[in-house]
Design an enzyme around this catalytic site. Structure first.
Site, PDB file in Angstrom:
ATOM      1  N   GLY A  56      -9.071  -0.038 -10.497  1.00  0.00           N
ATOM      2  CA  GLY A  56      -8.867  -1.074  -9.498  1.00  0.00           C
ATOM      3  C   GLY A  56      -7.649  -1.905  -9.834  1.00  0.00           C
ATOM      4  O   GLY A  56      -6.728  -1.449 -10.513  1.00  0.00           O
ATOM      5  N   CYS A  57      -7.628  -3.143  -9.373  1.00  0.00           N
ATOM      6  CA  CYS A  57      -6.495  -4.040  -9.603  1.00  0.00           C
ATOM      7  C   CYS A  57      -6.232  -4.203 -11.094  1.00  0.00           C
ATOM      8  O   CYS A  57      -7.135  -4.540 -11.861  1.00  0.00           O
ATOM      9  CB  CYS A  57      -6.784  -5.401  -8.972  1.00  0.00           C
ATOM     10  SG  CYS A  57      -5.518  -6.630  -9.308  1.00  0.00           S
TER      11      CYS A  57
END
EC number: 1.8.4.11
Length: 223
Positions: A56-57
């Site tokens: 993810g981020c």
């Protein structure tokens, strides 16, 4: 999935793995592609290894893994795609094939690759395909970029074992791919949470993830 149940399941899987022949990892640091960004190089006297994860981020992943004892540096960047020296804007378009990822340099005498894998599977939801929460796109995919055959074997072993044990409600979709080139992200992405704690994304997304992570790994945190 309850974190405590997951840790217990992971511990059982970890113990079972030791029945297999123990393979030593190739201890070396990763050579990054050139970009003008501040570096945090570990002491040359310390034997290091590198793990490269996408979950993810990268702002979230970076801050989580920075907490672990034995982790010497975490660099946010891009890997897994075809475009050389990509920019953040190009990666967020979803057209480069790159994932937001973190290069984690660690001291294997303090923390093992197995333990980092455990942290990886707690740090995010590996059952979400090409997204983490509201961050959607192939650039946010779950991926393990292995640096040698031992890392590949461990990653595949744990994914298969966790799926078999139904540790999650859905099958794990984590990609396991050979590491090629890592491009460090722009300087403003490095240590993002530390430098921007009052930003809405940091307060509403990163902070809750970080608190959960630190609770699960309270015995492995830096003092």
């Amino acid at each position: 999935m309850k974190s405590s149940i997951f840790i217990n399941t992971f511990s059982i899987i970890l113990a079972s793995f030791f029945i297999m022949p123990i393979l030593g990892c190739n201890k070396k640091t990763t050579e990054f592609a050139t970009r003008n960004t501040a570096s945090n190089k570990p002491s040359m006297q310390v034997v290091t290894d590198t793990a490269t994860f996408a979950a993810g981020c990268f702002w979230c992943v970076e801050e989580q893994f920075k907490q672990l004892n034995g982790v010497l540096s975490v660099t946010s960047g891009y890997t897994g795609g075809t475009l050389s020296n990509p920019t953040y804007e190009e990666v967020t378009s979803g057209n480069t094939g790159h994932a937001e990822a973190c290069a984690i340099v660690f001291n294997p005498q303090v923390i093992s690759y197995r333990e980092l894998l455990q942290a990886f599977f707690v740090a995010h939801d590996p059952t979400q395909l090409n997204r983490q929460g509201n961050d959607i796109g192939t650039q946010y995919r779950s991926a393990i970029f292995y640096h040698n055959s031992e890392q590949k074997e461990l990653a595949e072993f744990y994914i298969n074992a966790l799926n078999k044990e139904k540790a999650y409600n859905q099958p794990i979709v984590t990609e396991v791919s050979l590491f090629k080139t890592f491009y460090p992200a722009e300087e403003y992405h490095q240590n993002y949470y530390e430098n921007n704690p009052d930003k809405a994304y940091c307060r509403l997304v990163i902070q809750p993830k970080l608190e959960k992570f630190k609770k699960v790994f309270k015995e492995q945190l830096k003092k």
